[in-house]
Design a protein around this motif. Structure first.
Motif, PDB file in Angstrom:
ATOM      1  N   VAL A   1       0.846  -1.190   0.000  1.00  0.00           N
ATOM      2  CA  VAL A   1       0.000   0.000   0.000  1.00  0.00           C
ATOM      3  C   VAL A   1       0.885   1.245   0.000  1.00  0.00           C
ATOM      4  O   VAL A   1       1.802   1.354   0.826  1.00  0.00           O
ATOM      5  N   ASN A   2       0.632   2.150  -0.906  1.00  0.00           N
ATOM      6  CA  ASN A   2       1.401   3.393  -0.965  1.00  0.00           C
ATOM      7  C   ASN A   2       0.914   4.388   0.089  1.00  0.00           C
ATOM      8  O   ASN A   2      -0.251   4.368   0.494  1.00  0.00           O
ATOM      9  N   HIS A   3       1.826   5.253   0.516  1.00  0.00           N
ATOM     10  CA  HIS A   3       1.489   6.377   1.386  1.00  0.00           C
ATOM     11  C   HIS A   3       0.919   5.938   2.749  1.00  0.00           C
ATOM     12  O   HIS A   3      -0.007   6.570   3.282  1.00  0.00           O
ATOM     13  N   THR A   4       1.455   4.849   3.295  1.00  0.00           N
ATOM     14  CA  THR A   4       1.077   4.507   4.669  1.00  0.00           C
ATOM     15  C   THR A   4       1.726   5.497   5.618  1.00  0.00           C
ATOM     16  O   THR A   4       2.694   6.180   5.274  1.00  0.00           O
ATOM     17  N   ALA A   5       1.217   5.543   6.848  1.00  0.00           N
ATOM     18  CA  ALA A   5       1.743   6.500   7.834  1.00  0.00           C
ATOM     19  C   ALA A   5       1.957   5.796   9.169  1.00  0.00           C
ATOM     20  O   ALA A   5       1.211   4.866   9.520  1.00  0.00           O
ATOM     21  N   PRO A   6       2.945   6.221   9.926  1.00  0.00           N
ATOM     22  CA  PRO A   6       3.156   5.633  11.250  1.00  0.00           C
ATOM     23  C   PRO A   6       1.978   5.942  12.172  1.00  0.00           C
ATOM     24  O   PRO A   6       1.391   7.024  12.112  1.00  0.00           O
ATOM     25  N   VAL A   7       1.648   4.972  13.011  1.00  0.00           N
ATOM     26  CA  VAL A   7       0.644   5.175  14.058  1.00  0.00           C
ATOM     27  C   VAL A   7       1.411   5.580  15.312  1.00  0.00           C
ATOM     28  O   VAL A   7       2.249   4.822  15.801  1.00  0.00           O
TER      29      VAL A   7
ATOM     30  N   ALA B   1      -5.287   1.020  12.396  1.00  0.00           N
ATOM     31  CA  ALA B   1      -4.449   0.360  11.398  1.00  0.00           C
ATOM     32  C   ALA B   1      -5.139  -0.877  10.841  1.00  0.00           C
ATOM     33  O   ALA B   1      -6.135  -1.364  11.390  1.00  0.00           O
ATOM     34  N   VAL B   2      -4.559  -1.383   9.762  1.00  0.00           N
ATOM     35  CA  VAL B   2      -5.028  -2.598   9.100  1.00  0.00           C
ATOM     36  C   VAL B   2      -3.838  -3.542   8.955  1.00  0.00           C
ATOM     37  O   VAL B   2      -2.720  -3.113   8.649  1.00  0.00           O
ATOM     38  N   ALA B   3      -4.059  -4.819   9.206  1.00  0.00           N
ATOM     39  CA  ALA B   3      -3.008  -5.833   9.026  1.00  0.00           C
ATOM     40  C   ALA B   3      -3.624  -7.058   8.370  1.00  0.00           C
ATOM     41  O   ALA B   3      -4.848  -7.237   8.372  1.00  0.00           O
ATOM     42  N   ALA B   4      -2.766  -7.913   7.828  1.00  0.00           N
ATOM     43  CA  ALA B   4      -3.249  -9.117   7.151  1.00  0.00           C
ATOM     44  C   ALA B   4      -2.402 -10.311   7.550  1.00  0.00           C
ATOM     45  O   ALA B   4      -1.177 -10.225   7.609  1.00  0.00           O
ATOM     46  N   LYS B   5      -3.053 -11.416   7.833  1.00  0.00           N
ATOM     47  CA  LYS B   5      -2.383 -12.661   8.201  1.00  0.00           C
ATOM     48  C   LYS B   5      -2.567 -13.667   7.073  1.00  0.00           C
ATOM     49  O   LYS B   5      -3.689 -14.025   6.713  1.00  0.00           O
TER      50      LYS B   5
ATOM     51  N   LYS C   1      -9.987 -14.611   0.027  1.00  0.00           N
ATOM     52  CA  LYS C   1      -8.936 -15.298  -0.715  1.00  0.00           C
ATOM     53  C   LYS C   1      -7.665 -14.467  -0.710  1.00  0.00           C
ATOM     54  O   LYS C   1      -7.704 -13.237  -0.776  1.00  0.00           O
ATOM     55  N   SER C   2      -6.533 -15.150  -0.695  1.00  0.00           N
ATOM     56  CA  SER C   2      -5.249 -14.449  -0.699  1.00  0.00           C
ATOM     57  C   SER C   2      -5.097 -13.577  -1.939  1.00  0.00           C
ATOM     58  O   SER C   2      -4.444 -12.519  -1.888  1.00  0.00           O
ATOM     59  N   ALA C   3      -5.699 -14.012  -3.035  1.00  0.00           N
ATOM     60  CA  ALA C   3      -5.595 -13.244  -4.275  1.00  0.00           C
ATOM     61  C   ALA C   3      -6.216 -11.862  -4.152  1.00  0.00           C
ATOM     62  O   ALA C   3      -5.883 -10.944  -4.919  1.00  0.00           O
ATOM     63  N   ASP C   4      -7.124 -11.696  -3.182  1.00  0.00           N
ATOM     64  CA  ASP C   4      -7.804 -10.409  -3.003  1.00  0.00           C
ATOM     65  C   ASP C   4      -7.152  -9.537  -1.931  1.00  0.00           C
ATOM     66  O   ASP C   4      -7.639  -8.439  -1.654  1.00  0.00           O
ATOM     67  N   LYS C   5      -6.074 -10.020  -1.328  1.00  0.00           N
ATOM     68  CA  LYS C   5      -5.464  -9.311  -0.198  1.00  0.00           C
ATOM     69  C   LYS C   5      -5.013  -7.898  -0.561  1.00  0.00           C
ATOM     70  O   LYS C   5      -5.390  -6.929   0.115  1.00  0.00           O
ATOM     71  N   THR C   6      -4.213  -7.758  -1.607  1.00  0.00           N
ATOM     72  CA  THR C   6      -3.675  -6.440  -1.956  1.00  0.00           C
ATOM     73  C   THR C   6      -4.787  -5.460  -2.258  1.00  0.00           C
ATOM     74  O   THR C   6      -4.785  -4.317  -1.778  1.00  0.00           O
ATOM     75  N   ARG C   7      -5.763  -5.897  -3.038  1.00  0.00           N
ATOM     76  CA  ARG C   7      -6.883  -5.014  -3.381  1.00  0.00           C
ATOM     77  C   ARG C   7      -7.660  -4.609  -2.138  1.00  0.00           C
ATOM     78  O   ARG C   7      -8.084  -3.453  -1.999  1.00  0.00           O
ATOM     79  N   ALA C   8      -7.822  -5.539  -1.194  1.00  0.00           N
ATOM     80  CA  ALA C   8      -8.554  -5.233   0.035  1.00  0.00           C
ATOM     81  C   ALA C   8      -7.796  -4.220   0.891  1.00  0.00           C
ATOM     82  O   ALA C   8      -8.381  -3.257   1.408  1.00  0.00           O
ATOM     83  N   LEU C   9      -6.495  -4.424   1.064  1.00  0.00           N
ATOM     84  CA  LEU C   9      -5.710  -3.489   1.876  1.00  0.00           C
ATOM     85  C   LEU C   9      -5.711  -2.095   1.269  1.00  0.00           C
ATOM     86  O   LEU C   9      -5.818  -1.092   1.981  1.00  0.00           O
ATOM     87  N   GLN C  10      -5.589  -2.021  -0.034  1.00  0.00           N
ATOM     88  CA  GLN C  10      -5.596  -0.717  -0.694  1.00  0.00           C
ATOM     89  C   GLN C  10      -6.952  -0.035  -0.568  1.00  0.00           C
ATOM     90  O   GLN C  10      -7.029   1.179  -0.311  1.00  0.00           O
ATOM     91  N   ALA C  11      -8.014  -0.815  -0.703  1.00  0.00           N
ATOM     92  CA  ALA C  11      -9.359  -0.244  -0.585  1.00  0.00           C
ATOM     93  C   ALA C  11      -9.631   0.257   0.829  1.00  0.00           C
ATOM     94  O   ALA C  11     -10.226   1.326   1.025  1.00  0.00           O
ATOM     95  N   LEU C  12      -9.197  -0.502   1.828  1.00  0.00           N
ATOM     96  CA  LEU C  12      -9.396  -0.079   3.216  1.00  0.00           C
ATOM     97  C   LEU C  12      -8.604   1.183   3.527  1.00  0.00           C
ATOM     98  O   LEU C  12      -9.098   2.068   4.242  1.00  0.00           O
ATOM     99  N   SER C  13      -7.395   1.295   2.994  1.00  0.00           N
ATOM    100  CA  SER C  13      -6.608   2.514   3.222  1.00  0.00           C
ATOM    101  C   SER C  13      -7.312   3.725   2.637  1.00  0.00           C
ATOM    102  O   SER C  13      -7.394   4.786   3.267  1.00  0.00           O
TER     103      SER C  13
ATOM    104  N   ILE D   1     -17.139  -2.336   5.601  1.00  0.00           N
ATOM    105  CA  ILE D   1     -17.870  -3.148   4.626  1.00  0.00           C
ATOM    106  C   ILE D   1     -17.966  -2.427   3.289  1.00  0.00           C
ATOM    107  O   ILE D   1     -17.820  -3.037   2.213  1.00  0.00           O
ATOM    108  N   ASP D   2     -18.179  -1.119   3.331  1.00  0.00           N
ATOM    109  CA  ASP D   2     -18.284  -0.350   2.089  1.00  0.00           C
ATOM    110  C   ASP D   2     -16.972  -0.396   1.301  1.00  0.00           C
ATOM    111  O   ASP D   2     -16.982  -0.495   0.068  1.00  0.00           O
ATOM    112  N   ALA D   3     -15.851  -0.350   2.010  1.00  0.00           N
ATOM    113  CA  ALA D   3     -14.550  -0.401   1.339  1.00  0.00           C
ATOM    114  C   ALA D   3     -14.360  -1.713   0.597  1.00  0.00           C
ATOM    115  O   ALA D   3     -13.675  -1.767  -0.438  1.00  0.00           O
TER     116      ALA D   3
END
Length: 447
Positions: free
Chosen positions: A231-237, A297-301, A420-432, A395-397
């Motif tokens: 994800v681009n442009h993340t920020a420290p918490v 924040a958002v994280a993924a396992k 699905k793992s294939a959707d991980k990147t898209r999900a993280l970007q959408a949530l950001s 949910i909207d994201a």
């Protein structure tokens, strides 16, 4: 007294070791916990694999490369011939310890000894460098005080007693150097706290000495609000409470070992995540203080298995649920997430080792489907029910991403979703984009 832990990249070269010394110089007394130099533990793992397979020539190649790398570090780190010779003697002694296992049957106990050599080398080199610089320091062997019991849990009374005894021998010393990761087990054998265990070592030491603060120094400015690798442009918490930090660490934030939080939380010792390459950056402070009404924040396992079980009604509902959980417990398989209904239950696990046996035991009671290569995406913050709208934003994201399972209610600090793992990147970007928009896009979430 403070406890400062430096990871492998922070001590990965002579220049970075010198940078660590500039950080630990001055101020109140401190215990400095060091990992092995970057890349060393991976090489040691490769060596142990060669020993298991009796591939002595291949082990020799890896050991030779590693010794040559350390010779270069020593040449760059020390100024005087005397200290270069002392450091070379130290490294030679450690590699002789490794070579002692080459011609004999190799066991898991021998493997732990080999893996310990990285931390023994890095701390020994650091201690010698401090001596060369005329700084008073003491080397505290972790194998003399860090111990786990027969259940693999830290023996805190032993740690406190023996660490206290060691510290009392150096009343005029302000810098103490010790190894992370390594320990002894209940039988006195060399063991370890598993990969990433240097964070755990620092937290256990901090609890044992009632430290004023535990600092975890890495190569990134604190914990970020999303995965900066995807994800681009993340920020420290800048601030997290212990529960939020524990959730992020457990669900994939790589900067912090999940076990690190518990000893600090129980002793109410703040933990600060700092960047050894930017020592003046504020990092992230973890404490008992909570910020209300904010998504942090958002994280993924990764590597999650999703298991869906629909009851065949052979057992009454209460008996069906207990049978499911008893089966997972019998095979020592932890469950990450759970959802239930009147006729079924869905769970996730990151441990597929006994999955076949578990399914075999339960398929007489339920129709079972298993999906592998899944991921848990976890949104962390103050998600109390009165903070209306947070769940709707999440949910909207993800409105265009298939979600297999949602868990919310077991904790007020996170909402977790399986996909699905294939959707991980898209999900993280959408949530950001939805939860942490840029200031010029919309008002900050929770502000």
């Amino acid at each position: 007294m403070k406890v400062l832990k430096f990871g492998g990249t922070s001590v990965g070269s002579a220049r970075r070791m010198k940078n660590v010394v500039s950080i630990i110089s001055g101020g109140e007394p401190k215990i400095v916990v060091l990992s092995a130099m970057a890349g060393t533990t991976n090489s040691l793992v490769d060596i142990t694999r060669c020993f298991y397979r009796k591939e002595v020539d291949e082990a020799n190649k890896i050991i030779t490369r590693l010794e040559q790398a350390y010779a270069g570090h020593i040449e760059d780190l020390y100024t005087s011939v005397a200290y270069k010779e002392k450091a070379l003697e130290l490294v030679t002694e450690r590699f002789n310890e490794i070579w002692a296992f080459a011609g004999a049957p190799f066991t898991v106990f021998d493997e732990k000894v080999v893996l310990a050599q990285g931390e023994l080398i890095s701390t020994g080199m650091m201690h010698l460098y401090l001596q060369e610089q005329g700084m008073k320091s003491a080397l505290l062997p972790a194998l003399d005080f860090m111990r786990i019991n027969a259940d693999g849990e830290p023996d805190m009374s032993y740690i406190e007693e023996h660490l206290g005894t060691l510290l009392s021998r150096f009343p005029d010393t302000d810098i103490f150097i010790t190894q992370g990761f390594i320990c002894r087990n209940a039988y006195g054998e060399t063991d370890n706290l598993q990969r990433g265990g240097s964070d755990y070592s620092a937290s256990l030491i901090g609890a044992a000495v009632h430290a004023s603060e535990i600092q975890i120094w890495t190569d990134i400015d604190g914990m970020h609000n999303n995965d900066p690798r995807v994800v681009n442009h993340t920020a420290p918490v800048r601030q997290l409470n212990f529960e939020e930090a524990a959730k992020l660490a457990y669900f994939g934030a790589k900067i912090l070992h999940p076990f690190c939080i518990r000893p600090a939380k129980e002793s109410n010792i703040p933990v600060r995540l700092l960047n050894s390459l930017q020592p003046d950056a504020p990092g992230t402070l973890i404490s008992n203080t909570a910020e209300k009404g904010r998504i942090k924040a958002v994280a993924a396992k990764d590597n999650i298995v999703f298991i869906k079980m629909k009851s065949l009604n052979i057992l009454p509902p209460h008996k069906f649920l207990s049978t499911v959980f008893d089966t997972f417990a019998r095979y020592k398989t932890a469950v990450d997430m759970v959802t239930t209904s009147d006729i079924g239950i869905s769970v996730t696990t990151d441990n597929p080792e006994h999955l076949q046996e578990i399914v075999g035991s339960l398929e007489k009671y339920a129709t079972i489907s298993v999906e592998k290569d899944m991921v848990i995406v976890c949104v962390v913050g103050d998600l109390e029910w009165q903070n209306v709208g947070f769940e709707a934003r999440i949910i909207d994201a993800l409105k265009d991403i298939p979600v297999r399972m949602i868990s919310y209610g077991g904790s007020s600090s996170n909402v977790s979703l399986v996909m699905k793992s294939a959707d991980k990147t898209r999900a993280l970007q959408a949530l950001s984009s939805r939860l942490f928009p840029k200031p010029d896009e919309t008002e900050a979430i929770g502000a």
